[in-house]
Write an enzyme that holds these catalytic residues in place. Structure first.
Site, mmCIF file in Angstrom:
data_model
loop_
_atom_site.group_PDB
_atom_site.id
_atom_site.type_symbol
_atom_site.label_atom_id
_atom_site.label_comp_id
_atom_site.label_asym_id
_atom_site.label_seq_id
_atom_site.Cartn_x
_atom_site.Cartn_y
_atom_site.Cartn_z
ATOM 1 C CD GLU A 158 -2.916 -1.496 2.505
ATOM 2 O OE1 GLU A 158 -2.834 -0.474 3.357
ATOM 3 O OE2 GLU A 158 -3.659 -2.396 2.471
ATOM 4 C CD GLU A 185 -4.702 -8.070 1.637
ATOM 5 O OE1 GLU A 185 -5.556 -7.218 2.295
ATOM 6 O OE2 GLU A 185 -3.618 -7.720 1.870
HETATM 7 C C1 XIL Z 1 -6.365 -6.495 8.158
HETATM 8 C C2 XIL Z 1 -6.793 -7.645 9.145
HETATM 9 O O1 XIL Z 1 -7.623 -8.455 8.346
HETATM 10 C C3 XIL Z 1 -7.338 -7.055 10.465
HETATM 11 O O2 XIL Z 1 -7.735 -8.186 11.200
HETATM 12 C C4 XIL Z 1 -6.370 -6.077 10.750
HETATM 13 O O3 XIL Z 1 -7.139 -5.500 12.174
HETATM 14 C C5 XIL Z 1 -6.306 -4.787 9.974
HETATM 15 O O4 XIL Z 1 -5.715 -5.388 8.697
HETATM 16 N N1 XIL Z 1 -4.980 -4.759 3.638
HETATM 17 C C6 XIL Z 1 -4.071 -5.500 4.196
HETATM 18 C C7 XIL Z 1 -4.378 -6.329 5.187
HETATM 19 O O5 XIL Z 1 -3.071 -5.499 3.688
HETATM 20 O O6 XIL Z 1 -3.377 -6.654 6.226
HETATM 21 C C8 XIL Z 1 -5.448 -5.761 6.060
HETATM 22 O O7 XIL Z 1 -5.802 -6.800 7.191
HETATM 23 C C9 XIL Z 1 -6.530 -5.679 5.276
HETATM 24 C C10 XIL Z 1 -6.316 -4.453 4.084
#
Ligand code: XIL
Length: 372
Positions: free
Chosen positions: A156, A261
């Site tokens: 990101e 994701e």
């Molecule tokens: C999220 C997790 O799922 C949560 O449990 C945590 O509180 C916050 O992060 N992008 C990413 C992930 O790269 O690491 C994130 O994961 C969601 C968005």
């Protein structure tokens, strides 16, 4: 007549046996087997899942998935909480779990502005930042050299308009931090696949930014092997056209494309709300959580169709796609129940809270079954 009567129990037995064997067949089918040879099918694991706290969830994970990402425990605030302290207790368990189950193990993530250990955000200048990056990346990547199969080196780094996000990394080092990060990771494990990972990078502007970012890393001698499209998507967007365009554009750079994701929210987006009338609050929150008990069939079907359409594109471009990872195992544990509004009931994955495959699971599985 007697003859026919004698046959009736036999016919009944045959029907029973064949129904049963069909059941066993569908019970033994799994996402990972169905898409074997196409791409890995992964899931994100919570700390409890890494520790196998729930046997039924664990059975489901091992049956359906052949790739794993740690949902949280590999992030800097957990793994490197103090300047002189690493905590590898959970990451060791995570890697051991993947090895034991012969899974593809993905590392998430080395350089990210979120879930950052507080001491890291205090770093003030380029000398300190360079020392941090060298120590952090080298220590973690070397430790799991040959065990972790791919890394999100940077997560990101982009704003939605495609420009570089202001972060402690950019502020202290300028954009060269990106190249440095990839060089350090490649040095620590020359064979591991290195990814840049981000959300909304199927949107045209941000995609342009991601393409520039990759080109810049390559032009400056960094090794980058893949792009991670997070895939926190909605029922209506991004469009299938933009998803396909993105696969083609990233792959044209010589990168592997991973969907890292994946989840699809079915709930309203709070940012559609206009104004700030406090009286809207109660009404607003009920409106924002429309399916607290069950998901209506019509939306269940929409979700199934959306997943099928997306996977159809994935299959069309399977030669370019390395992995498709869901962000969680089942709806009950999805982060989307608490983000961007706490305490809602969302339905973004292929398994429901009771671990039963949803209509979306069946629609995704059928894409392959129809071709067998
Ligand atoms: C999220 C997790 O799922 C949560 O449990 C945590 O509180 C916050 O992060 N992008 C990413 C992930 O790269 O690491 C994130 O994961 C969601 C968005």
């Amino acid at each position: 007549m007697k003859l026919i009567n004698n046959y009736i129990p036999l016919v009944f037995l045959f029907v029973l046996v064949s129904c049963n064997s069909q059941n066993t067949k569908s019970n033994s089918a799994s996402l990972k087997d169905n898409f074997k040879g196409d791409f890995y099918i992964g899931t994100a694991l919570s700390a409890d899942q890494i520790e196998q706290k729930d046997a039924k969830v664990d059975e489901l994970i091992r049956k359906e998935f052949n790739a794993i990402t740690a949902e949280n425990i590999m992030k800097s605030m957990f793994v490197h909480p103090l300047k002189n302290k690493y905590d590898f207790a959970m990451t060791d368990k995570f890697v051991a779990y993947g090895e034991k189950n012969k899974m593809f193990i993905h590392g998430h993530t080395l350089i990210w502005h979120s879930q950052l250990a507080p001491w890291m955000s205090e770093i003030k200048d380029s000398i300190e930042m360079k020392a941090f990056m060298k120590d952090h990346i080298t220590t973690i990547v070397s430790k799991y050299k040959g065990k972790i199969n791919s890394w999100d080196v940077v997560n990101e780094a982009l704003n939605d308009d495609g420009t570089l996000r202001k972060s402690v990394f950019l502020n202290t080092l300028g954009k060269s931090y990106l190249v440095d990060a990839f060089k350090l990771a490649a040095k620590a494990d020359p064979k591991v696949d290195l990814y840049y990972n981000d959300y909304n990078i199927c949107e045209p502007k941000k995609r342009e930014g991601a393409i520039e970012l990759v080109k810049n890393i390559k032009a400056n001698g960094g090794k980058i092997d893949g792009i991670g499209i997070q895939g926190h998507w909605r029922l209506e967007s991004p469009s299938l056209e933009e998803i396909e365009k993105s696969i083609l554009a990233y792959s044209a750079l010589g990168l592997k494309v991973a969907f890292t994701e994946l989840d699809i929210t079915v709930l309203p987006n709070p940012w559609d709300l206009k104004g700030a009338d406090v009286n809207q609050k109660f009404e607003g929150s009920a409106k924002m959580n429309p399916y607290p008990k069950t998901l209506p069939d019509s939306i269940q079907t929409k979700l199934a169709d959306r997943y099928a359409a997306i996977f159809k594109i994935f299959l069309k471009h399977k030669d370019k796609i390395s992995r498709v990872t869901f962000w969680g195992v089942h709806d009950g544990q999805s982060w989307l129940n608490d983000w961007p509004i706490k305490g809602r009931t969302n339905y973004p994955l292929l398994f429901d809270t009771k671990l039963k495959p949803k209509k979306a699971y069946i629609s995704v599985m059928q894409l392959k079954e129809n071709k067998k």
